[in-house]
Design a protein around this motif. Sequence first.
Motif, PDB file in Angstrom:
ATOM      1  N   SER A  23       8.316  -5.265   5.504  1.00  0.00           N
ATOM      2  CA  SER A  23       7.602  -6.772   5.140  1.00  0.00           C
ATOM      3  C   SER A  23       7.708  -7.126   3.893  1.00  0.00           C
ATOM      4  CB  SER A  23       6.108  -6.654   5.357  1.00  0.00           C
ATOM      5  OG  SER A  23       5.442  -5.580   4.557  1.00  0.00           O
ATOM      6  N   GLU A  25       5.215  -7.610   1.598  1.00  0.00           N
ATOM      7  CA  GLU A  25       4.571  -6.754   1.097  1.00  0.00           C
ATOM      8  C   GLU A  25       5.097  -5.241   0.563  1.00  0.00           C
ATOM      9  OE1 GLU A  25      -0.148  -5.104   1.084  1.00  0.00           O
ATOM     10  OE2 GLU A  25       0.717  -6.023   3.159  1.00  0.00           O
ATOM     11  N   HIS A  26       5.941  -4.742   1.616  1.00  0.00           N
ATOM     12  CA  HIS A  26       6.612  -3.457   1.565  1.00  0.00           C
ATOM     13  C   HIS A  26       7.416  -3.685   0.344  1.00  0.00           C
ATOM     14  CE1 HIS A  26       5.701  -2.444   5.953  1.00  0.00           C
ATOM     15  NE2 HIS A  26       4.677  -1.975   5.116  1.00  0.00           N
ATOM     16  N   PHE A  29       6.262  -3.829  -3.213  1.00  0.00           N
ATOM     17  CA  PHE A  29       5.632  -2.700  -3.661  1.00  0.00           C
ATOM     18  C   PHE A  29       7.108  -2.005  -4.122  1.00  0.00           C
ATOM     19  CE2 PHE A  29       4.489   1.834  -3.459  1.00  0.00           C
ATOM     20  CZ  PHE A  29       3.167   1.872  -3.907  1.00  0.00           C
ATOM     21  N   TYR A  30       7.950  -1.950  -3.150  1.00  0.00           N
ATOM     22  CA  TYR A  30       9.264  -0.957  -3.505  1.00  0.00           C
ATOM     23  C   TYR A  30       9.849  -1.550  -4.896  1.00  0.00           C
ATOM     24  CZ  TYR A  30      14.161   0.217  -2.793  1.00  0.00           C
ATOM     25  OH  TYR A  30      15.354   0.893  -3.010  1.00  0.00           O
ATOM     26  N   THR A  56       6.708   4.183  -1.252  1.00  0.00           N
ATOM     27  CA  THR A  56       6.388   2.960  -0.496  1.00  0.00           C
ATOM     28  C   THR A  56       6.216   3.397   1.018  1.00  0.00           C
ATOM     29  OG1 THR A  56       8.159   1.667  -1.752  1.00  0.00           O
ATOM     30  CG2 THR A  56       7.631   0.757   0.593  1.00  0.00           C
ATOM     31  N   HIS A  59       2.615   4.815   0.895  1.00  0.00           N
ATOM     32  CA  HIS A  59       1.428   3.941   0.139  1.00  0.00           C
ATOM     33  C   HIS A  59       1.108   2.917   1.343  1.00  0.00           C
ATOM     34  CE1 HIS A  59      -0.546   0.835  -2.225  1.00  0.00           C
ATOM     35  NE2 HIS A  59      -0.078  -0.043  -1.371  1.00  0.00           N
ATOM     36  N   PHE A  60       1.914   2.771   2.463  1.00  0.00           N
ATOM     37  CA  PHE A  60       1.695   1.956   3.755  1.00  0.00           C
ATOM     38  C   PHE A  60       1.628   2.637   4.903  1.00  0.00           C
ATOM     39  CE2 PHE A  60       3.987  -1.037   0.590  1.00  0.00           C
ATOM     40  CZ  PHE A  60       2.889  -2.035   0.489  1.00  0.00           C
ATOM     41  N   LEU A  61       2.219   4.003   4.989  1.00  0.00           N
ATOM     42  CA  LEU A  61       2.360   4.595   6.477  1.00  0.00           C
ATOM     43  C   LEU A  61       1.564   5.740   6.619  1.00  0.00           C
ATOM     44  CD1 LEU A  61       6.124   3.709   7.006  1.00  0.00           C
ATOM     45  CD2 LEU A  61       3.890   2.470   7.823  1.00  0.00           C
ATOM     46  N   ASP A 102      -1.429   5.206  -4.900  1.00  0.00           N
ATOM     47  CA  ASP A 102      -2.660   4.297  -4.432  1.00  0.00           C
ATOM     48  C   ASP A 102      -3.955   4.650  -5.258  1.00  0.00           C
ATOM     49  OD1 ASP A 102      -3.904   2.331  -2.929  1.00  0.00           O
ATOM     50  OD2 ASP A 102      -4.318   3.651  -1.376  1.00  0.00           O
TER      51      ASP A 102
END
Length: 150
Positions: A23, A25-26, A29-30, A56, A59-61, A102
């Motif tokens: 996304s 947002e991803h 961050f990346y 990444t 952080h998200f998954l 995070d």
Amino acid sequence: MEFLTPYKSKLLIPDALSAAEFSIEHAKFYIKMLDILPRVLHISDAGIVQTALNATAAHFLLQSQMPKSWFFDVSDECVYCEVGKLFQLNCGYSKVLALVIDNGLQAATVMILSQHCQLSESKSLVQFDIIKVMHNRLHPLRKARQVVAA
């Protein structure tokens, strides 16, 4: 291209188990990680990309964790903690480099960048493993001091 993270499916949120695309947002961050990491780590470009992608993904998954601070020594210094900052974690068995992926009010989720982290006689972490620790366990990195004798 296909990228595989080292994280086991039981540690991932349910959405991570289905096909999902990067996304905005991803990507933000990346790109932030790609900007920060070469300034603080002296590793190959491929190593930077691998670290940024794993950060990444984590952080998200990854599922939220409870802090496991008891493995690490308390720091004597108060630190300013933010995503992308490097710290040292010290335990009786080893000292390792950790990247904040995070940050919360009292604890940070960090990714181990050292090859191995021996937590106890029976428990250890390896590079790219994730652990959550209280901020008072994060030790600032020491820059080498240059002494000039006159």
